[in-house]
Motif scaffolding. Sequence first.
Motif, PDB file in Angstrom:
ATOM      1  N   LEU A  62       8.463  19.191  71.371  1.00  0.00           N
ATOM      2  CA  LEU A  62       7.931  20.536  71.141  1.00  0.00           C
ATOM      3  C   LEU A  62       6.750  20.450  70.180  1.00  0.00           C
ATOM      4  O   LEU A  62       6.553  19.440  69.515  1.00  0.00           O
ATOM      5  N   GLY A  63       6.003  21.530  70.066  1.00  0.00           N
ATOM      6  CA  GLY A  63       4.917  21.592  69.089  1.00  0.00           C
ATOM      7  C   GLY A  63       3.835  20.576  69.362  1.00  0.00           C
ATOM      8  O   GLY A  63       3.380  20.399  70.489  1.00  0.00           O
ATOM      9  N   TRP A  64       3.454  19.868  68.310  1.00  0.00           N
ATOM     10  CA  TRP A  64       2.376  18.876  68.388  1.00  0.00           C
ATOM     11  C   TRP A  64       2.849  17.685  69.198  1.00  0.00           C
ATOM     12  O   TRP A  64       3.828  17.019  68.846  1.00  0.00           O
ATOM     13  N   GLN A  65       2.164  17.400  70.275  1.00  0.00           N
ATOM     14  CA  GLN A  65       2.614  16.364  71.198  1.00  0.00           C
ATOM     15  C   GLN A  65       2.401  14.935  70.695  1.00  0.00           C
ATOM     16  O   GLN A  65       2.970  14.006  71.251  1.00  0.00           O
ATOM     17  N   SER A  66       1.620  14.745  69.646  1.00  0.00           N
ATOM     18  CA  SER A  66       1.424  13.404  69.083  1.00  0.00           C
ATOM     19  C   SER A  66       2.407  13.095  67.961  1.00  0.00           C
ATOM     20  O   SER A  66       2.341  12.029  67.355  1.00  0.00           O
ATOM     21  N   TRP A  67       3.313  14.021  67.711  1.00  0.00           N
ATOM     22  CA  TRP A  67       4.293  13.831  66.645  1.00  0.00           C
ATOM     23  C   TRP A  67       5.268  12.724  67.019  1.00  0.00           C
ATOM     24  O   TRP A  67       5.647  12.565  68.181  1.00  0.00           O
ATOM     25  N   HIS A  68       5.673  11.923  66.038  1.00  0.00           N
ATOM     26  CA  HIS A  68       6.707  10.908  66.270  1.00  0.00           C
ATOM     27  C   HIS A  68       7.647  10.866  65.064  1.00  0.00           C
ATOM     28  O   HIS A  68       7.244  11.108  63.929  1.00  0.00           O
ATOM     29  N   PRO A  69       8.918  10.586  65.316  1.00  0.00           N
ATOM     30  CA  PRO A  69       9.938  10.625  64.257  1.00  0.00           C
ATOM     31  C   PRO A  69       9.841   9.440  63.298  1.00  0.00           C
ATOM     32  O   PRO A  69       9.307   8.387  63.640  1.00  0.00           O
ATOM     33  N   ARG A  70      10.408   9.649  62.123  1.00  0.00           N
ATOM     34  CA  ARG A  70      10.498   8.584  61.124  1.00  0.00           C
ATOM     35  C   ARG A  70      11.942   8.215  60.813  1.00  0.00           C
ATOM     36  O   ARG A  70      12.195   7.312  60.022  1.00  0.00           O
ATOM     37  N   TYR A  71      12.887   8.899  61.415  1.00  0.00           N
ATOM     38  CA  TYR A  71      14.285   8.604  61.099  1.00  0.00           C
ATOM     39  C   TYR A  71      14.647   7.130  61.324  1.00  0.00           C
ATOM     40  O   TYR A  71      15.367   6.558  60.504  1.00  0.00           O
ATOM     41  N   PRO A  72      14.155   6.477  62.387  1.00  0.00           N
ATOM     42  CA  PRO A  72      14.489   5.049  62.528  1.00  0.00           C
ATOM     43  C   PRO A  72      14.048   4.218  61.322  1.00  0.00           C
ATOM     44  O   PRO A  72      14.765   3.309  60.905  1.00  0.00           O
ATOM     45  N   ARG A  73      12.912   4.542  60.741  1.00  0.00           N
ATOM     46  CA  ARG A  73      12.457   3.822  59.548  1.00  0.00           C
ATOM     47  C   ARG A  73      13.394   4.091  58.366  1.00  0.00           C
ATOM     48  O   ARG A  73      13.708   3.193  57.589  1.00  0.00           O
ATOM     49  N   LEU A  74      13.802   5.329  58.234  1.00  0.00           N
ATOM     50  CA  LEU A  74      14.729   5.703  57.163  1.00  0.00           C
ATOM     51  C   LEU A  74      16.053   4.965  57.335  1.00  0.00           C
ATOM     52  O   LEU A  74      16.604   4.409  56.379  1.00  0.00           O
ATOM     53  N   ALA A  75      16.551   4.928  58.553  1.00  0.00           N
ATOM     54  CA  ALA A  75      17.813   4.221  58.829  1.00  0.00           C
ATOM     55  C   ALA A  75      17.675   2.730  58.524  1.00  0.00           C
ATOM     56  O   ALA A  75      18.608   2.115  57.974  1.00  0.00           O
TER      57      ALA A  75
END
Length: 182
Positions: A62-75
């Motif tokens: 949704l929203g900005w299509q170039s967005w990517h998550p950072r949760y894997p880095r946090l994990a």
Amino acid sequence: MAEPENRGRTARFVLRDRTREEHEATEAAFAPFDLENIDHYRAFLTAHAMALPRLELRVTGLGWQSWHPRYPRLADDLAALRIPLPAPMIAFSVTPVTAWGVQYVLEGSRLGGKVLSDMLPSGTPRRYLSPDPDMGRNWQSFCAAFDDACTGADWLDEVTDAAIETFRAFRRGAAAMAEDLR
């Protein structure tokens, strides 16, 4: 955006002004975490891991299509510190419009992450806070897309509410973990 104080300003700056108090309150909630202290850093990452995963899941696609998550880095950082992943908080409902408010907070936190990353002692896992090489360009791209996506006052009201709720989610994580700081 028909309010007189908003004339001539882009949606992003209006949102920044509307959420300034929430942003400052969130920074204040994390202020007791001394990132040079490994126990505080573990608590800091755990607080983020409580808020982040469900928010990221809700805005993916949704929203900005170039967005990517950072949760894997946090994990990865938590695993390197031998900290189990905490139970994630329940996230509020997100629509294609409100996703922009969540992403505004998450993208903006990347900028703050660079400052925090520089505070960490040498050898400390820092993938979550470390900036991508194109972070500045991505922020500018997000801001341009955000301003283009804005369809008016109602849109911006919905986005503002979502950004405020996102800041509050992180504050709840900070409050939960601050109790354990020594």
